[in-house]
Design a protein around this motif. Structure first.
Motif, PDB file in Angstrom:
ATOM      1  N   VAL A 123      50.850  87.680  33.473  1.00 41.17           N
ATOM      2  CA  VAL A 123      51.540  87.878  32.198  1.00 41.17           C
ATOM      3  C   VAL A 123      53.036  87.628  32.319  1.00 41.17           C
ATOM      4  CG1 VAL A 123      52.194  89.647  30.507  1.00 41.17           C
ATOM      5  CG2 VAL A 123      49.814  89.463  31.262  1.00 41.17           C
ATOM      6  N   SER A 124      53.632  88.098  33.404  1.00 47.20           N
ATOM      7  CA  SER A 124      55.089  88.053  33.554  1.00 47.20           C
ATOM      8  C   SER A 124      55.601  86.776  34.201  1.00 47.20           C
ATOM      9  CB  SER A 124      55.555  89.244  34.399  1.00 47.20           C
ATOM     10  OG  SER A 124      55.086  89.100  35.744  1.00 47.20           O
ATOM     11  N   GLY A 125      54.755  86.111  34.966  1.00 46.58           N
ATOM     12  CA  GLY A 125      55.212  84.959  35.742  1.00 46.58           C
ATOM     13  C   GLY A 125      55.985  85.355  36.986  1.00 46.58           C
ATOM     14  N   GLU A 126      56.008  86.657  37.291  1.00 47.63           N
ATOM     15  CA  GLU A 126      56.731  87.164  38.462  1.00 47.63           C
ATOM     16  C   GLU A 126      55.773  87.374  39.635  1.00 47.63           C
ATOM     17  OE1 GLU A 126      60.049  87.765  38.601  1.00 47.63           O
ATOM     18  OE2 GLU A 126      60.322  87.093  36.525  1.00 47.63           O
ATOM     19  N   LYS A 127      56.232  87.060  40.825  1.00 50.22           N
ATOM     20  CA  LYS A 127      55.465  87.344  42.031  1.00 50.22           C
ATOM     21  C   LYS A 127      55.911  88.694  42.566  1.00 50.22           C
ATOM     22  CE  LYS A 127      52.515  86.331  45.309  1.00 50.22           C
ATOM     23  NZ  LYS A 127      51.066  86.286  45.016  1.00 50.22           N
ATOM     24  N   LEU A 128      54.973  89.614  42.685  1.00 55.39           N
ATOM     25  CA  LEU A 128      55.325  90.984  43.039  1.00 55.39           C
ATOM     26  C   LEU A 128      55.407  91.149  44.551  1.00 55.39           C
ATOM     27  CD1 LEU A 128      55.785  93.517  41.251  1.00 55.39           C
ATOM     28  CD2 LEU A 128      53.514  94.272  41.945  1.00 55.39           C
ATOM     29  N   ASN A 129      56.455  91.834  44.991  1.00 57.24           N
ATOM     30  CA  ASN A 129      56.629  92.126  46.409  1.00 57.24           C
ATOM     31  C   ASN A 129      55.969  93.476  46.706  1.00 57.24           C
ATOM     32  OD1 ASN A 129      57.505  92.037  49.078  1.00 57.24           O
ATOM     33  ND2 ASN A 129      59.455  93.013  48.596  1.00 57.24           N
ATOM     34  N   TYR A 130      54.805  93.418  47.347  1.00 55.20           N
ATOM     35  CA  TYR A 130      54.106  94.662  47.651  1.00 55.20           C
ATOM     36  C   TYR A 130      53.466  94.571  49.028  1.00 55.20           C
ATOM     37  CZ  TYR A 130      49.730  92.229  46.393  1.00 55.20           C
ATOM     38  OH  TYR A 130      48.670  91.364  46.335  1.00 55.20           O
ATOM     39  N   LYS A 131      53.192  95.766  49.583  1.00 54.28           N
ATOM     40  CA  LYS A 131      52.504  95.835  50.868  1.00 54.28           C
ATOM     41  C   LYS A 131      51.310  96.767  50.753  1.00 54.28           C
ATOM     42  CE  LYS A 131      55.315  99.591  52.852  1.00 54.28           C
ATOM     43  NZ  LYS A 131      56.201  99.985  53.975  1.00 54.28           N
ATOM     44  N   LEU A 132      50.358  96.579  51.617  1.00 56.95           N
ATOM     45  CA  LEU A 132      49.163  97.412  51.645  1.00 56.95           C
ATOM     46  C   LEU A 132      49.384  98.568  52.597  1.00 56.95           C
ATOM     47  CD1 LEU A 132      46.512  94.542  51.820  1.00 56.95           C
ATOM     48  CD2 LEU A 132      47.549  95.591  49.793  1.00 56.95           C
ATOM     49  N   GLY A 133      49.043  99.791  52.125  1.00 54.08           N
ATOM     50  CA  GLY A 133      49.303 100.972  52.942  1.00 54.08           C
ATOM     51  C   GLY A 133      48.117 101.915  52.983  1.00 54.08           C
ATOM     52  N   PRO A 134      48.290 103.081  53.589  1.00 47.80           N
ATOM     53  CA  PRO A 134      47.202 104.060  53.724  1.00 47.80           C
ATOM     54  C   PRO A 134      46.915 104.766  52.406  1.00 47.80           C
ATOM     55  CG  PRO A 134      49.235 104.978  54.567  1.00 47.80           C
ATOM     56  CD  PRO A 134      49.546 103.553  54.217  1.00 47.80           C
ATOM     57  N   ARG A 135      45.842 105.522  52.397  1.00 46.44           N
ATOM     58  CA  ARG A 135      45.505 106.316  51.223  1.00 46.44           C
ATOM     59  C   ARG A 135      46.567 107.382  50.976  1.00 46.44           C
ATOM     60  NH1 ARG A 135      38.969 107.510  51.445  1.00 46.44           N
ATOM     61  NH2 ARG A 135      38.296 105.391  52.021  1.00 46.44           N
ATOM     62  N   ARG A 136      46.677 107.795  49.706  1.00 49.05           N
ATOM     63  CA  ARG A 136      47.641 108.823  49.312  1.00 49.05           C
ATOM     64  C   ARG A 136      46.893 110.109  48.989  1.00 49.05           C
ATOM     65  NH1 ARG A 136      51.258 107.522  44.102  1.00 49.05           N
ATOM     66  NH2 ARG A 136      49.145 107.336  43.236  1.00 49.05           N
ATOM     67  N   PRO A 137      47.352 111.255  49.497  1.00 50.37           N
ATOM     68  CA  PRO A 137      46.666 112.520  49.207  1.00 50.37           C
ATOM     69  C   PRO A 137      46.571 112.779  47.703  1.00 50.37           C
ATOM     70  CG  PRO A 137      48.268 112.822  50.967  1.00 50.37           C
ATOM     71  CD  PRO A 137      48.496 111.447  50.419  1.00 50.37           C
ATOM     72  N   GLY A 138      45.411 113.243  47.262  1.00 49.10           N
ATOM     73  CA  GLY A 138      45.224 113.597  45.862  1.00 49.10           C
ATOM     74  C   GLY A 138      44.621 112.501  45.007  1.00 49.10           C
ATOM     75  N   ASP A 139      44.538 111.266  45.523  1.00 45.16           N
ATOM     76  CA  ASP A 139      44.017 110.164  44.723  1.00 45.16           C
ATOM     77  C   ASP A 139      42.487 110.164  44.702  1.00 45.16           C
ATOM     78  OD1 ASP A 139      46.368 109.082  43.834  1.00 45.16           O
ATOM     79  OD2 ASP A 139      46.549 107.624  45.459  1.00 45.16           O
ATOM     80  N   VAL A 140      41.922 109.939  43.520  1.00 46.61           N
ATOM     81  CA  VAL A 140      40.489 109.762  43.339  1.00 46.61           C
ATOM     82  C   VAL A 140      40.158 108.291  43.600  1.00 46.61           C
ATOM     83  CG1 VAL A 140      38.656 109.803  41.598  1.00 46.61           C
ATOM     84  CG2 VAL A 140      40.311 111.664  41.721  1.00 46.61           C
ATOM     85  N   VAL A 141      38.971 108.029  44.133  1.00 45.68           N
ATOM     86  CA  VAL A 141      38.596 106.646  44.471  1.00 45.68           C
ATOM     87  C   VAL A 141      38.499 105.782  43.221  1.00 45.68           C
ATOM     88  CG1 VAL A 141      36.832 105.177  45.527  1.00 45.68           C
ATOM     89  CG2 VAL A 141      37.337 107.424  46.502  1.00 45.68           C
ATOM     90  N   ALA A 142      37.689 106.203  42.264  1.00 45.54           N
ATOM     91  CA  ALA A 142      37.465 105.395  41.061  1.00 45.54           C
ATOM     92  C   ALA A 142      37.085 106.303  39.900  1.00 45.54           C
ATOM     93  CB  ALA A 142      36.351 104.374  41.304  1.00 45.54           C
ATOM     94  N   ILE A 143      37.628 105.988  38.733  1.00 43.58           N
ATOM     95  CA  ILE A 143      37.261 106.735  37.532  1.00 43.58           C
ATOM     96  C   ILE A 143      37.586 105.896  36.303  1.00 43.58           C
ATOM     97  CG2 ILE A 143      39.486 107.958  37.393  1.00 43.58           C
ATOM     98  CD1 ILE A 143      37.797 110.426  36.423  1.00 43.58           C
ATOM     99  N   TYR A 144      36.641 105.837  35.389  1.00 44.65           N
ATOM    100  CA  TYR A 144      36.884 105.224  34.083  1.00 44.65           C
ATOM    101  C   TYR A 144      35.957 105.873  33.070  1.00 44.65           C
ATOM    102  CZ  TYR A 144      33.051 102.163  35.702  1.00 44.65           C
ATOM    103  OH  TYR A 144      31.874 101.677  36.212  1.00 44.65           O
ATOM    104  N   ALA A 145      36.289 105.681  31.793  1.00 43.78           N
ATOM    105  CA  ALA A 145      35.722 106.523  30.732  1.00 43.78           C
ATOM    106  C   ALA A 145      34.540 105.892  30.027  1.00 43.78           C
ATOM    107  CB  ALA A 145      36.801 106.824  29.701  1.00 43.78           C
ATOM    108  N   ASN A 146      33.651 106.743  29.570  1.00 44.30           N
ATOM    109  CA  ASN A 146      32.805 106.427  28.434  1.00 44.30           C
ATOM    110  C   ASN A 146      33.528 106.991  27.215  1.00 44.30           C
ATOM    111  OD1 ASN A 146      30.920 106.960  26.255  1.00 44.30           O
ATOM    112  ND2 ASN A 146      29.266 106.494  27.684  1.00 44.30           N
ATOM    113  N   ASN A 147      33.930 106.118  26.302  1.00 43.27           N
ATOM    114  CA  ASN A 147      34.739 106.553  25.163  1.00 43.27           C
ATOM    115  C   ASN A 147      33.970 106.556  23.838  1.00 43.27           C
ATOM    116  OD1 ASN A 147      34.533 103.848  24.511  1.00 43.27           O
ATOM    117  ND2 ASN A 147      36.663 103.344  25.007  1.00 43.27           N
TER     118      ASN A 147
END
Length: 351
Positions: A283-307
């Motif tokens: 969407v932006s045309g920008e290349k994002l500068n990111y790195k891959l890291g370890p898991r973060r405490p408190g994060d859920v693996v996956a969740i999405y809604a039935n709405n």
């Protein structure tokens, strides 16, 4: 016009909801202690709607100051309660601060609901109440599992407090469990102003793309998902805002099925962190500068809604897709970079 009290009205979702309420004929006042916000977003609300909303700079943990707002506004007919601390990572580090702030403020509000006979209460809850769900998508009947963070625990406790209260009173309530609000108002006059370095994905993406953050980290790449990164349900903040107006009108029209009805607010689509990054880059045309890291405490693996329940019962329609979420978020971030007033407010937030 019914007068509605919005707590946390100077915040991200609160300000967008105020816009929607005003555009749908409600009168609004705000309570926000501005400890994690400024009144800047209310300036944007005024530009969008032509109406200035009064904010009471009150800490809801102070019962007497909270009660004084109701004494001055005895015609309040409903409350939408956003005011809470919301950073998962911070809640892990500062659990007592989260329990004190998020629960005491709710209890004080409900004391005032009781004394001043407020009939309608909409509670800003979260999909974090589901913990790590066994099956996806989650419905409103999905089990409430152990919270993955103190923040999630405060939402579970808040739901229990409110449910127990309305069962013993004449008030009616709705719990809105929303997933991951992102984006900015289509006018780009209001958007998200995170406190310090953002903990949520989309502002982290946009602040990295603009150069405010030199490098972004993806937390966890070894989850059992299609690309190893966490999966979330991203929903545009204006869609979230409109659901609050619909929920309030649902209460006013006395359409409740119970004393405390519950609705999920999400798109129903699970998007991984890496997929969200790719969409932003497209969407932006920008290349994002990111790195891959370890898991973060408190994060859920996956969740999405039935709405389905919100769509069928509240007549809630989702207007914005992921590309529009990213487009408005990026346009807002660019505005933030150029707008001296926002820059001054951000400096205040970072201090």
């Amino acid at each position: 016009m019914a007068k509605i009290l919005v707590t946390g009205g100077c915040g991200y979702i609160g300000a967008h909801t105020i816009v929607d309420l005003l555009e749908n004929g409600f009168d609004v006042i705000s309570v926000d202690d501005n400890s994690r916000s400024t009144k800047y977003l209310l300036d944007g609300v005024e530009k969008i709607t032509g109406k200035r909303v009064k904010n009471y700079k009150v800490d809801l943990k102070d019962y007497n100051d909270t009660r004084a707002v109701f004494q001055e506004n005895e015609d309040i007919s409903g409350i939408i309660h956003f005011a809470a601390y919301k950073a998962v990572g911070e809640s892990v580090e500062e659990p007592l601060m989260y329990f004190e702030n998020n629960l005491f403020s709710l209890i004080n509000l409900l004391k005032c609901v009781d004394e001043f006979n407020i009939s309608h209460f909409v509670f800003s809850s979260s999909c974090t109440v589901y913990g790590s769900p066994d099956t996806l998508p989650v419905t409103e009947q999905s089990p409430i599992k152990k919270a993955e963070s103190p923040y999630g625990a405060t939402k579970q406790m808040g739901e229990e407090i409110l449910t127990s209260y309305v069962a013993a009173s004449s008030a009616k309530a709705i719990l809105l469990r929303y997933f991951n609000p992102v984006g900015a108002h289509p006018s780009i006059l209001i958007g998200e102003l995170p406190l310090g370095k953002p903990a949520n994905l989309v502002p982290a993406i946009t602040q990295t793309a603009i150069g405010k953050i030199p490098e972004m980290q993806v937390w966890g790449t070894d989850y059992d998902t299609r690309d190893g990164s966490c999966i979330r349900d991203y929903i545009h903040v204006s869609d979230i805002a409109h659901a609050h107006t619909l929920a309030l009108q649902y209460l006013i029209d006395d359409n409740n099925k119970t004393s405390c009805d519950i609705f999920n607010l999400g798109t129903g689509n699970g998007v991984s962190v890496l997929e969200a990054i790719k969409t932003f880059e497209e969407v932006s045309g920008e290349k994002l500068n990111y790195k891959l890291g370890p898991r973060r405490p408190g994060d859920v693996v996956a969740i999405y809604a039935n709405n389905d329940l919100a769509k069928n019962t509240l007549r809630w329609d989702i207007k914005y897709d992921l590309k529009e979420m990213m487009r408005t978020a990026w346009a807002w971030e660019q505005k933030v970079k150029e707008d001296e007033t926002i820059i001054k407010n951000q400096k205040f937030l970072y201090n």
